[in-house]
Design a protein around this motif. Structure first.
Motif, PDB file in Angstrom:
ATOM      1  N   LEU A 136      13.460  -8.194 -24.829  1.00 53.84           N
ATOM      2  CA  LEU A 136      14.398  -8.684 -24.086  1.00 53.84           C
ATOM      3  C   LEU A 136      13.213  -8.519 -22.434  1.00 53.84           C
ATOM      4  CD1 LEU A 136      18.444  -8.100 -23.876  1.00 53.84           C
ATOM      5  CD2 LEU A 136      16.836 -10.814 -24.577  1.00 53.84           C
ATOM      6  N   GLY A 160      11.083 -11.937 -21.778  1.00 54.02           N
ATOM      7  CA  GLY A 160      11.192 -12.994 -20.536  1.00 54.02           C
ATOM      8  C   GLY A 160      10.464 -13.296 -19.595  1.00 54.02           C
ATOM      9  N   LEU A 202       7.919 -15.679 -21.217  1.00 56.86           N
ATOM     10  CA  LEU A 202       8.619 -17.173 -20.634  1.00 56.86           C
ATOM     11  C   LEU A 202       8.846 -17.121 -19.338  1.00 56.86           C
ATOM     12  CD1 LEU A 202      11.243 -19.235 -22.043  1.00 56.86           C
ATOM     13  CD2 LEU A 202      12.089 -18.458 -20.805  1.00 56.86           C
ATOM     14  N   LEU A 203       8.940 -16.603 -18.740  1.00 66.59           N
ATOM     15  CA  LEU A 203       8.916 -17.304 -17.602  1.00 66.59           C
ATOM     16  C   LEU A 203       7.553 -17.958 -16.150  1.00 66.59           C
ATOM     17  CD1 LEU A 203      11.682 -15.387 -15.688  1.00 66.59           C
ATOM     18  CD2 LEU A 203      11.747 -17.458 -16.311  1.00 66.59           C
ATOM     19  N   ARG A 236       5.267 -21.259 -15.538  1.00 67.26           N
ATOM     20  CA  ARG A 236       4.516 -20.657 -14.234  1.00 67.26           C
ATOM     21  C   ARG A 236       3.203 -21.535 -13.606  1.00 67.26           C
ATOM     22  NH1 ARG A 236       8.648 -22.613 -11.058  1.00 67.26           N
ATOM     23  NH2 ARG A 236       8.344 -21.485  -9.196  1.00 67.26           N
ATOM     24  N   PHE A 267      18.230 -15.442 -26.373  1.00 73.62           N
ATOM     25  CA  PHE A 267      18.352 -14.561 -25.151  1.00 73.62           C
ATOM     26  C   PHE A 267      20.204 -15.239 -25.018  1.00 73.62           C
ATOM     27  CE2 PHE A 267      14.476 -15.519 -23.439  1.00 73.62           C
ATOM     28  CZ  PHE A 267      13.930 -14.503 -23.263  1.00 73.62           C
ATOM     29  N   ILE A 321      19.377  -8.253 -18.915  1.00 76.14           N
ATOM     30  CA  ILE A 321      18.260  -8.792 -18.200  1.00 76.14           C
ATOM     31  C   ILE A 321      17.960 -10.240 -19.245  1.00 76.14           C
ATOM     32  CG2 ILE A 321      15.663  -8.173 -20.041  1.00 76.14           C
ATOM     33  CD1 ILE A 321      16.077  -5.631 -18.834  1.00 76.14           C
ATOM     34  N   SER A 322      18.953 -10.089 -20.022  1.00 77.07           N
ATOM     35  CA  SER A 322      19.483 -11.965 -20.877  1.00 77.07           C
ATOM     36  C   SER A 322      20.139 -12.808 -19.889  1.00 77.07           C
ATOM     37  CB  SER A 322      19.962 -11.912 -22.327  1.00 77.07           C
ATOM     38  OG  SER A 322      21.121 -10.100 -22.511  1.00 77.07           O
ATOM     39  N   VAL A 356      17.209 -14.024 -17.338  1.00 81.26           N
ATOM     40  CA  VAL A 356      16.565 -14.728 -17.913  1.00 81.26           C
ATOM     41  C   VAL A 356      16.798 -15.914 -18.300  1.00 81.26           C
ATOM     42  CG1 VAL A 356      14.921 -14.991 -20.200  1.00 81.26           C
ATOM     43  CG2 VAL A 356      14.844 -13.129 -19.110  1.00 81.26           C
ATOM     44  N   ALA A 395      16.951 -18.396 -14.993  1.00 81.02           N
ATOM     45  CA  ALA A 395      16.136 -18.660 -14.348  1.00 81.02           C
ATOM     46  C   ALA A 395      15.283 -19.749 -15.660  1.00 81.02           C
ATOM     47  CB  ALA A 395      15.067 -17.531 -13.416  1.00 81.02           C
ATOM     48  N   PHE A 396      16.127 -19.675 -16.627  1.00 80.10           N
ATOM     49  CA  PHE A 396      15.221 -20.979 -17.438  1.00 80.10           C
ATOM     50  C   PHE A 396      15.202 -21.927 -17.246  1.00 80.10           C
ATOM     51  CE2 PHE A 396      15.394 -22.045 -22.460  1.00 80.10           C
ATOM     52  CZ  PHE A 396      14.611 -21.225 -22.814  1.00 80.10           C
ATOM     53  N   ARG A 449      13.774 -22.817 -15.007  1.00 78.24           N
ATOM     54  CA  ARG A 449      12.442 -22.632 -13.793  1.00 78.24           C
ATOM     55  C   ARG A 449      11.963 -24.035 -12.978  1.00 78.24           C
ATOM     56  NH1 ARG A 449      10.809 -20.959 -19.245  1.00 78.24           N
ATOM     57  NH2 ARG A 449      11.010 -23.597 -19.921  1.00 78.24           N
ATOM     58  N   ASP A 470      13.225 -23.733  -9.248  1.00 75.38           N
ATOM     59  CA  ASP A 470      12.524 -22.858  -8.130  1.00 75.38           C
ATOM     60  C   ASP A 470      13.846 -21.892  -7.787  1.00 75.38           C
ATOM     61  OD1 ASP A 470       9.766 -22.999  -7.503  1.00 75.38           O
ATOM     62  OD2 ASP A 470      10.408 -24.876  -5.674  1.00 75.38           O
ATOM     63  N   LEU A 526      14.763 -19.545 -10.024  1.00 76.63           N
ATOM     64  CA  LEU A 526      14.466 -18.281 -10.735  1.00 76.63           C
ATOM     65  C   LEU A 526      14.937 -17.320  -8.698  1.00 76.63           C
ATOM     66  CD1 LEU A 526      10.368 -19.845 -11.386  1.00 76.63           C
ATOM     67  CD2 LEU A 526      11.429 -17.625 -12.159  1.00 76.63           C
TER      68      LEU A 526
END
Lengths: 84, 138, 585
Positions: free
Chosen positions: A71, A75, A78-79, A83, C110, C139-140, C143, C146-147, C149, C151, C154
């Motif tokens: 994970l 993660g 992905l992130l 960016r 996720f 953790i999932s 993510v 923030a999927f 993305r 601001d 995040l």
């Protein structure tokens, strides 16, 4: 000045918590420990008892931890990728 | 960042030994201290050393990111499959399917060995993947 | 293979399928396939229902290793309820995710691991495995928050990560303390030991339980630990908000109840009751001040969990049923509200309640769903919120903390009249809403960055209709539903907790009898309906008050109080100190 005092108080609270909870008398011989030492080798066949625990008795936890790593990797990928 | 030859030479000489040591840890997890997680991280640290010394592009040429990602996914599948093997043979999820009933202790335990190998691969691929991705950011 | 193990392993397989969806470039197909395990899990739960209702507990030793050393999974009434909640809401969220067509197989990877983690948490009989489950969940969730993305997403995710990592550190520390004293990680054996031996009464076990509660408390987001939730739930992708608010906080809450019940931590009851009442009240004040539709809903999640916590703190057979029933009902109506609110935000590209274009005309069914959800959360009969608030009020009979909850109900009504702008009101209210530059700046961030298709689509109607019908059904048939809850819980550790609290060893059978005896024969009688009236009237008055000049200025001032990171950490330590002091004394 006041905020510094609050921060120090917070650290003292955590320290007091750790000291209080770590003190006291505790049994040295525990059921699981005795069990693993007695049966670990015979039941799992792993000469290394640590391995007999993490891939024998508690293999599911190990599976879970590898999933946590998976994970984290997915993660980050992905992130970070999007960016750029 | 200016690099010296020392770093370049040392890391090139050192990395193969780190890989070897990582492989040893992974493959002897059932006999001696170590195992998949630890060995995997040692292997990944070899990759990271190479990436730092030779640049992330060179490391990515040796180990393409996509191949690492595929490795991780496939190994995750294999670990789950190893778990289900026990279900199919009737001993239960994640149980030792390769134990043939011979008197224990045996010299090596194949099931633990295989699990260690898979976990080592997965951790090595995963940790390298994270670091290579983060290096590529710079 | 036993159904218990399948419940845990199936979502992992789903996640694996989704992972391969990305690699073999067959994303749409494999995304759908990856969610099929939810159907299998639902079928398993239905199959096991009669046995579980009879009080059976299915146990499965993972890898065939027996319990002192190995890991057991247990499906009892408690596990069944929690799993059913996970499967139901997740399925609804999956439909909503398909409807927005933006989410590919990575998202479902996720999502399915989040489901798997929650199943691990609720079904495991081993406290370390619970820790692993919480890690997978966390953790999932980071993510997924923030999927998109953005601001804000995040930043919210980072905030959640910092706080919940601290929390889980204390959880792990608690696990270590327990293992040191009990010598085992199995919850069942620890429960037996704490019933028979004095080890559960030592300082270090008390502090260990406090540490576990703090660790889970961060995930459950009651008062000193709530600081991450408004942002995380507001800026997550819309279906994810529904999942987080609907299921995730309940699962961690259930895990906390279970730990408290296992260690018979009756000394925490009063603390939980007061924290719950304070949480409910303060969160509703903040909710009332919000202009952002999803932040308003997020604050209400905190507030409603305060209700649940207060009910559990009363520690009677009835109050446990009340707590579970309100948690379940909240899961239904809050995920409904979040799904519709998310859809409204998506359709108008605007999150500010005063500027959003109401969806009433464009998507009448969704608007109706939102109204059902709003009536439920405000406790208007005959919807389910009314029923579970009835249970809570009889559980907390004349307790001073109940006054806070009553005021909270007024605030909830008022803020949902405000939230109904989302679906019903035609025009934005006038120029009185010119606000300070801070808010203007923040509002500009509220704009959804990517323009969205302006129509609702068919797929989103499925979860909205199903959830709305469930809200109505659980409200109309409140008595059978609460009896069912009581009997599912009766033979579990949680169900036996009130007996432990009362100091008697009589466990299981009496609890269900006691709960059944105190559940009202009818939830919709005349006097009770009249009892809802003052709340409604005061709620309308409060709403009108909040639209006057001073009300708006006050709301603006409250809305701007945003704890910064340092304050958040200090709150965390404050919570730790509270729990530790109560457990130590």
């Amino acid at each position: 000045m006041g905020s510094r005092a609050v921060e120090i108080a917070a650290i003292l609270v955590v320290a007091a918590f750790l000291v209080l909870s770590l003190g006291g008398e505790h049994p040295e011989e525990t059921p699981v420990r005795a069990y693993v030492i007695e049966h670990g080798l015979a039941q799992t066949g792993a000469a290394n008892l640590v391995t007999s625990i993490y891939l024998g008795y508690r293999a599911f936890d190990t599976l879970g931890e590898t999933i946590v790593l998976l994970l984290a990797v997915s993660g980050v990928v992905l992130l970070v990728e999007h960016r750029r | 960042m200016r690099k010296t030859d020392i770093l370049d030479v040392v890391s090139r000489k050192l990395a193969p030994f780190m890989f070897l040591f990582g492989l040893y840890l992974v493959s002897h997890g059932d006999l001696s201290p170590g195992g998949g997680f630890q060995g995997g991280v040692v292997i990944a640290s070899g990759v990271i050393l190479l990436a730092m010394a030779k640049g992330s592009a060179a490391a990515a040429a040796l180990l393409p990111l996509r191949r690492l990602a595929v490795t991780e996914a496939v190994v995750f599948g294999l670990i789950l499959a190893a778990g289900f093997a026990g279900v199919v043979t009737g001993v239960g999820f994640l149980a030792d399917v390769l134990y043939d009933g011979s008197p224990l202790p045996v010299v090596r335990t194949p099931f633990v060995f295989i699990l260690n190998l898979l976990i080592g691969l997965k951790v090595g691929a995963g940790a390298s993947l994270i670091c290579l991705h983060l290096f590529a950011q710079e | 293979m036993s159904s218990v193990a399948l419940l845990v392993v199936l979502p992992f397989v789903g996640a694996l399928v989704a992972l391969f969806g990305k690699l073999v470039r067959a994303e749409p197909l494999l995304s759908v396939v990856s969610t099929l395990p939810l159907l299998g899990m639902a079928a398993l739960l239905v199959m096991q229902f009669p046995a579980v209702l009879d009080g059976a507990a299915f146990t499965y030793s993972l890898g065939g290793w027996p319990e002192p050393a190995g890991i057991a999974l247990t499906l009892d009434g408690f596990g069944w309820l929690s799993s059913a909640l996970v499967v139901l809401i997740s399925t609804m969220v999956v439909f909503a995710s398909f409807s927005s067509r933006r989410y590919r197989s990575t998202y479902f990877f996720f999502l399915m691991l989040l489901v798997a983690g929650m199943e691990v948490v609720v079904l495991t009989g081993d406290i370390f495995t619970m820790f692993v489950g919480f890690e997978i969940v966390a953790i999932s969730a980071y993510v997924l928050i923030a999927f998109d993305r953005t601001d804000e997403g995040l930043l919210a995710s980072l905030k959640y990560l910092l706080l919940s990592s601290m929390g889980i550190l204390f959880f792990l520390f608690g696990v270590f303390l327990l293992y040191r004293d009990f010598g085992t990680l199995s919850l069942r054996i620890m429960a037996e030991d704490s019933a028979t031996t004095p080890v559960a009464e030592t300082t270090s076990v008390h502090l260990a339980v406090a540490a576990l509660c703090v660790g889970i408390g961060v995930r459950t987001a009651f008062m000193p630990f709530h600081t991450w939730l408004p942002e995380a739930h507001a800026y997550a992708p819309h279906p994810v908000s529904a999942l987080l608010s609907g299921v995730l906080i309940k699962i961690s809450f259930f895990a906390m109840l279970r730990i408290i019940a296992v260690f018979r931590a009756t000394y925490l009851s009063d603390l939980l009751l007061w924290i719950g009442a304070a949480t409910a009240f303060l969160a509703v004040v903040w909710a009332l001040a919000q202009r952002d539709a999803k932040r308003l809903l997020a604050y209400h999640s905190i507030s409603q969990m305060g209700y649940v916590l207060a009910a559990f703190g009363a520690a009677s057979a009835l109050s446990i049923t009340a707590a579970f029933s309100h948690a379940m009902h909240h899961a239904l109506f809050k995920s409904l509200l979040f799904l519709v609110a998310g859809m409204a935000v998506q359709m108008s590209g605007e999150r500010d309640l005063y500027r959003i274009r109401p969806i009433g005309r464009r998507a009448p069914l969704l608007a109706l769903g939102f109204v059902v959800g709003a009536l439920s959360i405000a406790g208007i009969p005959p919807f389910n919120g009314f029923a579970s608030k009835q249970l809570i009020s009889s559980a907390l009979d004349h307790h001073p903390a109940y006054a806070l909850l009553w005021i909270t109900a007024v605030g909830t009504t008022a803020s949902f009249i405000k939230a109904s702008r989302l679906v019903l009101w035609r025009r934005p209210a006038g120029p009185a809403l010119q606000t300070t530059s801070v808010m203007a700046a923040r509002r500009s961030n509220h704009r959804v960055p990517v323009p969205e298709p302006a129509s609702a689509g068919v797929m989103i109607h499925i979860p909205v209709i199903v959830l709305a019908l469930l809200c109505l059904a659980t409200g109309l048939f409140a008595r059978p539903v609460s009896l069912l809850l009581a009997s599912l819980l009766s033979s579990t550790e949680v169900g036996a907790f009130p007996a432990a609290a009362a100091g008697s060893a009589a466990g299981t059978g009496t609890a269900v009898a006691a709960a059944a005896g105190s559940i009202p024969a009818t939830f919709l009688s005349g006097p009770k309906l009249l009892g809802a009236l003052p709340v409604l009237v005061l709620g309308i008055l409060l709403f009108l008050g909040s639209t006057t000049g001073p009300g708006i200025r006050l709301a603006g001032r409250i809305e701007r109080i945003m704890p910064e990171l340092r304050t958040i950490l200090l709150y965390f330590v404050l919570g730790l100190a509270l729990f530790a002091i109560v457990a130590y004394l």
